[in-house]
Design an enzyme around this catalytic site. Structure first.
Site, short mmCIF file in Angstrom:
data_model
loop_
_atom_site.label_atom_id
_atom_site.label_comp_id
_atom_site.label_asym_id
_atom_site.label_seq_id
_atom_site.Cartn_x
_atom_site.Cartn_y
_atom_site.Cartn_z
N CYS A 32 4.57 -2.97 5.14
CA CYS A 32 4.50 -4.29 4.51
C CYS A 32 3.41 -5.15 5.17
CB CYS A 32 5.88 -4.94 4.51
SG CYS A 32 6.05 -6.17 3.22
N HIS A 87 9.97 -1.68 3.29
CA HIS A 87 10.51 -1.69 4.66
C HIS A 87 11.38 -0.44 4.87
CE1 HIS A 87 9.87 -5.89 6.34
NE2 HIS A 87 9.42 -6.03 5.10
N GLU A 110 12.52 0.86 7.40
CA GLU A 110 13.47 0.73 8.52
C GLU A 110 14.77 0.05 8.10
OE1 GLU A 110 11.06 -1.20 7.82
OE2 GLU A 110 11.47 -3.27 8.41
N1 GLN Z 1 4.22 -11.46 2.54
C1 GLN Z 1 4.06 -10.98 3.89
C2 GLN Z 1 2.61 -11.10 4.34
O1 GLN Z 1 1.76 -11.44 3.62
C3 GLN Z 1 4.50 -9.55 4.05
C4 GLN Z 1 5.99 -9.47 3.83
C5 GLN Z 1 6.68 -8.44 4.66
O2 GLN Z 1 6.12 -7.89 5.59
N2 GLN Z 1 7.92 -8.21 4.34
O3 GLN Z 1 2.34 -10.83 5.47
#
Ligand code: GLN
Length: 191
Positions: free
Chosen positions: A78, A172, A174
């Site tokens: 992410c 995610h 995890e």
């Molecule tokens: N929206 C977040 C970002 O731009 C990422 C979201 C996440 O890691 N769950 O960093």
């Protein structure tokens, strides 16, 4: 083999728990000294802009960039994927990713309605059925280069990719109570 989880911000504890469950010695990385002792790095989800600032204040930005140039196996999830990408859309103007993953990534691209959701993914080569993936304010990978292998897609967009020793997911892994994606990362990039 010692794994490190970048522990500046975000969901680092949960990654540590998954790696522990897989029997891998794991440390939380907050300093260049801690970085120096690891053989693989997880960059967790969280907030990529905040993590970017903390990379500077911790003094970790350049040491991590150097280890990535030396092909340190890395798994970015992410926000971690955003930090690895070489083209980030809708980032902050001063947001500077490591740029090692050949991908164009749009931050927060699912919009507020769909900010968080779960989906069953068919992951190429993953035995044991689909993987229940948790997406939280996830980015969308809009394009990848030829060197990038797409391991899973959702709605026509790559959500799990591999480029050499770089693994990255927009979800995610995890948070699913399912160790298979971390296991895959370790087995594919550590050999
Ligand atoms: N929206 C977040 C970002 O731009 C990422 C979201 C996440 O890691 N769950 O960093």
């Amino acid at each position: 083999m010692k794994a490190g989880v970048l522990a500046l911000q975000g969901a680092f504890r949960e990654h540590g728990e998954v790696l522990d469950a897989l029997g891998v010695a794991t440390i939380e990385v907050r300093t260049p000294h801690e970085l120096a002792g690891i053989d693989a790095l997880v960059i967790p989800g969280g907030e990529s802009t905040t993590m970017g600032m903390l990379l500077d204040t911790s003094g970790l930005r350049e040491p991590i960039a150097e280890r990535l140039r030396e092909s340190l196996p890395v798994f970015g999830t992410c926000a971690g994927l955003i930090l690895l990408a070489d083209d980030v859309i809708d980032g902050r103007p001063d947001q500077e990713p490591f740029g090692v993953l050949d991908a164009r990534v749009r931050r927060n691209a699912y919009g507020s309605q769909l900010a968080s959701f779960e989906a069953d993914l068919d992951v190429r080569g993953l035995a044991g059925g689909s993987f229940r993936a948790v997406f939280i304010r996830a980015p969308v990978v809009e394009a990848v280069g030829d060197a990038v292998e797409v391991l899973a897609e959702h709605d026509g967009h790559p959500v799990l990719v591999r480029q050499g020793r770089i693994f990255a997911s927009t979800f995610h892994p995890e948070l699913s109570g399912d160790l298979r994606i971390h296991e895959r990362f370790l087995s594919e990039v550590m050999t």
